[in-house]
Motif scaffolding. Structure first.
Motif, PDB file in Angstrom:
ATOM      1  N   VAL A   1     -74.604 -41.971  18.522  1.00 45.26           N
ATOM      2  CA  VAL A   1     -74.305 -41.727  19.934  1.00 45.26           C
ATOM      3  C   VAL A   1     -75.453 -40.985  20.611  1.00 45.26           C
ATOM      4  CG1 VAL A   1     -72.626 -40.704  21.529  1.00 45.26           C
ATOM      5  CG2 VAL A   1     -71.850 -41.706  19.391  1.00 45.26           C
ATOM      6  N   MET A   2     -76.230 -40.232  19.848  1.00 39.48           N
ATOM      7  CA  MET A   2     -77.339 -39.476  20.426  1.00 39.48           C
ATOM      8  C   MET A   2     -78.402 -40.384  21.036  1.00 39.48           C
ATOM      9  SD  MET A   2     -76.664 -36.312  20.235  1.00 39.48           S
ATOM     10  CE  MET A   2     -78.281 -35.666  20.632  1.00 39.48           C
ATOM     11  N   LYS A   3     -78.396 -41.659  20.713  1.00 36.52           N
ATOM     12  CA  LYS A   3     -79.376 -42.576  21.283  1.00 36.52           C
ATOM     13  C   LYS A   3     -79.183 -42.756  22.791  1.00 36.52           C
ATOM     14  CE  LYS A   3     -79.690 -45.178  16.941  1.00 36.52           C
ATOM     15  NZ  LYS A   3     -79.501 -46.505  16.287  1.00 36.52           N
ATOM     16  N   ILE A   4     -77.974 -42.506  23.282  1.00 38.19           N
ATOM     17  CA  ILE A   4     -77.684 -42.666  24.710  1.00 38.19           C
ATOM     18  C   ILE A   4     -77.391 -41.317  25.356  1.00 38.19           C
ATOM     19  CG2 ILE A   4     -76.874 -45.047  24.576  1.00 38.19           C
ATOM     20  CD1 ILE A   4     -74.041 -43.989  24.295  1.00 38.19           C
ATOM     21  N   SER A   5     -77.900 -40.242  24.761  1.00 36.32           N
ATOM     22  CA  SER A   5     -77.644 -38.910  25.322  1.00 36.32           C
ATOM     23  C   SER A   5     -78.305 -38.732  26.681  1.00 36.32           C
ATOM     24  CB  SER A   5     -78.141 -37.839  24.352  1.00 36.32           C
ATOM     25  OG  SER A   5     -79.545 -37.997  24.122  1.00 36.32           O
ATOM     26  N   LYS A   6     -79.433 -39.387  26.903  1.00 36.86           N
ATOM     27  CA  LYS A   6     -80.109 -39.259  28.198  1.00 36.86           C
ATOM     28  C   LYS A   6     -79.333 -39.943  29.315  1.00 36.86           C
ATOM     29  CE  LYS A   6     -84.791 -38.846  26.331  1.00 36.86           C
ATOM     30  NZ  LYS A   6     -86.172 -39.404  26.349  1.00 36.86           N
ATOM     31  N   VAL A   7     -78.430 -40.851  28.964  1.00 36.13           N
ATOM     32  CA  VAL A   7     -77.623 -41.541  29.970  1.00 36.13           C
ATOM     33  C   VAL A   7     -76.321 -40.787  30.216  1.00 36.13           C
ATOM     34  CG1 VAL A   7     -76.508 -43.715  30.584  1.00 36.13           C
ATOM     35  CG2 VAL A   7     -78.642 -43.735  29.276  1.00 36.13           C
ATOM     36  N   LEU A   8     -75.656 -40.342  29.154  1.00 38.86           N
ATOM     37  CA  LEU A   8     -74.362 -39.679  29.290  1.00 38.86           C
ATOM     38  C   LEU A   8     -74.494 -38.187  29.582  1.00 38.86           C
ATOM     39  CD1 LEU A   8     -72.429 -41.334  26.316  1.00 38.86           C
ATOM     40  CD2 LEU A   8     -72.465 -42.022  28.713  1.00 38.86           C
ATOM     41  N   GLY A   9     -75.583 -37.557  29.134  1.00 42.58           N
ATOM     42  CA  GLY A   9     -75.737 -36.116  29.317  1.00 42.58           C
ATOM     43  C   GLY A   9     -75.762 -35.682  30.770  1.00 42.58           C
ATOM     44  N   PRO A  10     -76.629 -36.249  31.627  1.00 45.26           N
ATOM     45  CA  PRO A  10     -76.634 -35.828  33.043  1.00 45.26           C
ATOM     46  C   PRO A  10     -75.321 -36.074  33.762  1.00 45.26           C
ATOM     47  CG  PRO A  10     -78.651 -37.020  32.493  1.00 45.26           C
ATOM     48  CD  PRO A  10     -77.731 -37.177  31.322  1.00 45.26           C
ATOM     49  N   ARG A  11     -74.517 -37.018  33.282  1.00 42.45           N
ATOM     50  CA  ARG A  11     -73.225 -37.320  33.915  1.00 42.45           C
ATOM     51  C   ARG A  11     -72.074 -36.520  33.302  1.00 42.45           C
ATOM     52  NH1 ARG A  11     -76.461 -41.657  33.822  1.00 42.45           N
ATOM     53  NH2 ARG A  11     -76.590 -42.949  35.707  1.00 42.45           N
ATOM     54  N   LYS A  12     -72.410 -35.602  32.382  1.00 40.48           N
ATOM     55  CA  LYS A  12     -71.417 -34.739  31.723  1.00 40.48           C
ATOM     56  C   LYS A  12     -70.345 -35.564  31.014  1.00 40.48           C
ATOM     57  CE  LYS A  12     -72.090 -31.049  35.105  1.00 40.48           C
ATOM     58  NZ  LYS A  12     -71.441 -30.162  36.100  1.00 40.48           N
ATOM     59  N   MET A  13     -70.748 -36.640  30.391  1.00 37.39           N
ATOM     60  CA  MET A  13     -69.834 -37.504  29.648  1.00 37.39           C
ATOM     61  C   MET A  13     -70.184 -37.575  28.170  1.00 37.39           C
ATOM     62  SD  MET A  13     -69.530 -40.633  32.417  1.00 37.39           S
ATOM     63  CE  MET A  13     -68.204 -41.423  31.531  1.00 37.39           C
ATOM     64  N   MET A  14     -71.178 -36.824  27.751  1.00 35.11           N
ATOM     65  CA  MET A  14     -71.598 -36.836  26.354  1.00 35.11           C
ATOM     66  C   MET A  14     -70.550 -36.136  25.502  1.00 35.11           C
ATOM     67  SD  MET A  14     -74.059 -37.917  24.462  1.00 35.11           S
ATOM     68  CE  MET A  14     -74.625 -37.684  22.780  1.00 35.11           C
ATOM     69  N   PRO A  15     -70.119 -36.742  24.387  1.00 37.61           N
ATOM     70  CA  PRO A  15     -69.154 -36.061  23.505  1.00 37.61           C
ATOM     71  C   PRO A  15     -69.676 -34.728  23.022  1.00 37.61           C
ATOM     72  CG  PRO A  15     -69.343 -38.395  22.931  1.00 37.61           C
ATOM     73  CD  PRO A  15     -70.414 -38.116  23.936  1.00 37.61           C
ATOM     74  N   ASN A  16     -68.799 -33.724  23.057  1.00 42.68           N
ATOM     75  CA  ASN A  16     -69.191 -32.361  22.731  1.00 42.68           C
ATOM     76  C   ASN A  16     -68.016 -31.664  22.050  1.00 42.68           C
ATOM     77  OD1 ASN A  16     -69.912 -29.568  22.799  1.00 42.68           O
ATOM     78  ND2 ASN A  16     -71.352 -30.012  24.442  1.00 42.68           N
ATOM     79  N   PRO A  17     -68.247 -30.911  20.977  1.00 37.45           N
ATOM     80  CA  PRO A  17     -67.122 -30.205  20.339  1.00 37.45           C
ATOM     81  C   PRO A  17     -66.450 -29.193  21.261  1.00 37.45           C
ATOM     82  CG  PRO A  17     -69.043 -30.286  18.876  1.00 37.45           C
ATOM     83  CD  PRO A  17     -69.505 -30.767  20.222  1.00 37.45           C
ATOM     84  N   LYS A  18     -67.227 -28.556  22.170  1.00 38.38           N
ATOM     85  CA  LYS A  18     -66.632 -27.572  23.069  1.00 38.38           C
ATOM     86  C   LYS A  18     -65.662 -28.210  24.060  1.00 38.38           C
ATOM     87  CE  LYS A  18     -70.446 -24.253  22.887  1.00 38.38           C
ATOM     88  NZ  LYS A  18     -71.435 -23.493  23.698  1.00 38.38           N
ATOM     89  N   SER A  19     -65.928 -29.438  24.442  1.00 36.80           N
ATOM     90  CA  SER A  19     -65.042 -30.124  25.385  1.00 36.80           C
ATOM     91  C   SER A  19     -63.941 -30.902  24.688  1.00 36.80           C
ATOM     92  CB  SER A  19     -65.858 -31.078  26.266  1.00 36.80           C
ATOM     93  OG  SER A  19     -66.513 -32.056  25.465  1.00 36.80           O
ATOM     94  N   GLY A  20     -63.869 -30.831  23.361  1.00 38.25           N
ATOM     95  CA  GLY A  20     -62.810 -31.503  22.629  1.00 38.25           C
ATOM     96  C   GLY A  20     -62.974 -32.997  22.511  1.00 38.25           C
ATOM     97  N   THR A  21     -64.181 -33.494  22.718  1.00 41.64           N
ATOM     98  CA  THR A  21     -64.412 -34.939  22.622  1.00 41.64           C
ATOM     99  C   THR A  21     -65.054 -35.345  21.295  1.00 41.64           C
ATOM    100  OG1 THR A  21     -66.488 -34.560  23.833  1.00 41.64           O
ATOM    101  CG2 THR A  21     -64.573 -35.302  25.099  1.00 41.64           C
ATOM    102  N   VAL A  22     -65.430 -34.389  20.452  1.00 45.44           N
ATOM    103  CA  VAL A  22     -65.869 -34.667  19.084  1.00 45.44           C
ATOM    104  C   VAL A  22     -64.778 -34.146  18.158  1.00 45.44           C
ATOM    105  CG1 VAL A  22     -67.634 -34.245  17.342  1.00 45.44           C
ATOM    106  CG2 VAL A  22     -68.292 -34.525  19.725  1.00 45.44           C
TER     107      VAL A  22
END
Length: 329
Positions: free
Chosen positions: A185-206
């Motif tokens: 998933v890190m391959k598309i971090s530049k696309v999802l990161g600025p939109r705050k849609m990247m999976p993150n353990p703090k947001s409960g999406t990992v």
């Protein structure tokens, strides 16, 4: 001899380099001012004019758009009326003249926290879920696509979603992933990161269990909160179909989650969530309204709003605490 003695004496001015010595001395005694000082003074004056014009324009824009903004800028002479959560919910309903089925109840609050040092971010499961059509993308192995679609995910997989996202596809609202699939998933971090849609353990999406996370996300009970700016936090706690009791229960549950996730360096972090601001160290002033009480207060401001057209109804920050009786009267 007498005539020669009566004639006034004549003075000769010495000449140096073609100029009288007096003129040269007068030039040397003048204060020399470089030309760049004049340009610097003009530049500073222009900067002050631009700053004053920007402040005036911002004040005019705030006065014009005050009803549609999240906060209403009140004048200094205008009294600030604070209500309990129970009273605020009833006042909010009073302004619902033209019912809108798509309107949502929003809670806005400003926390006493320094976001440059800590972050206020997390998830909580509301007792009453919102009726929202959220589109979930589950990042999983390609051989588990059918299983995740059966669990309720709208999109699943890893190869095809990554390829489509790189091409500009963003037809989803929430992404879920497991720790083992995150390197892909890190391959598309530049696309999802600025939109705050990247999976993150703090947001409960990992998560470890994708099936349970999909059911919670589709059920509408999962709420992700995040403080931004000057500690401002906004969260949706209800919709038009909710009763006042459900709205208050969701509000109380969110406040409890915020108190549990409070940073250690924030105001009142040493006390428990329900008794924040009641237990004070020795030497604290006992006079009501002292400055120490403001410093120990975690919730500085708060209001609830129904839809975009409804006015914000201010809530007393002290009555937001879960132990307050403001949720019942």
């Amino acid at each position: 001899a007498s005539a020669r003695s009566a004639a006034p004496p004549t003075w000769r001015v010495p000449v140096l380099g073609g100029l009288p010595a007096i003129a040269i001395g007068s030039v040397r005694t003048k204060k020399w001012k470089p030309f760049h000082n004049m340009h610097r003074a003009n530049k500073l004056r222009d900067i002050r004019k631009e700053k004053l014009a920007a402040e005036t324009e911002a004040a005019d824009a705030l006065a014009t758009n005050a009803p549609s903004e999240s906060r209403v800028a009140a004048s200094r002479d205008e009294p600030r009326v604070a209500t309990s959560p129970f009273q605020a919910a009833r006042l909010m309903r009073a302004f619902d003249v033209f019912p809108d089925s798509s309107a949502e109840v929003t809670l806005w609050t400003r926390l006493n926290v320094d976001l440059t040092r800590e972050s206020v971010r997390g998830i909580c499961h509301l007792p009453h879920g919102l009726q929202s059509q959220i589109r979930v993308l589950a990042f999983c192995a390609d051989d588990e696509i059918e299983e995740m679609l059966a669990a309720g995910a709208d999109f699943a997989g890893i190869s095809e979603p990554v390829r489509r996202i790189n091409q500009g596809w963003l037809g989803f609202d929430r992404c879920l992933a497991t720790p083992s699939i995150m390197p892909s998933v890190m391959k598309i971090s530049k696309v999802l990161g600025p939109r705050k849609m990247m999976p993150n353990p703090k947001s409960g999406t990992v998560v470890q269990n994708l099936r349970t996370a999909i059911k919670e996300a589709k059920g509408g009970t999962l709420l992700e909160y995040r403080a931004e700016g000057q500690g401002e936090l906004r969260a949706k706690i209800g919709d038009a179909s909710f009763s006042d009791a459900k709205v208050l229960e969701n509000m109380k549950f969110l406040v409890q989650a915020l108190l549990r996730a409070r940073p250690r360096a924030s105001a009142g972090a040493a006390t428990s969530g329900d008794t924040a601001g009641t237990r004070k160290p020795p030497g604290t002033a006992l006079i009501p309204g002292a400055k120490d009480e403001v410093k120990d207060q975690y919730f500085l401001e708060a209001h609830i709003q129904f839809g975009d057209k409804g006015p914000p109804v201010r809530v007393d920050p002290e009555s937001l605490l879960p132990s307050s009786v403001g949720y019942f009267r």
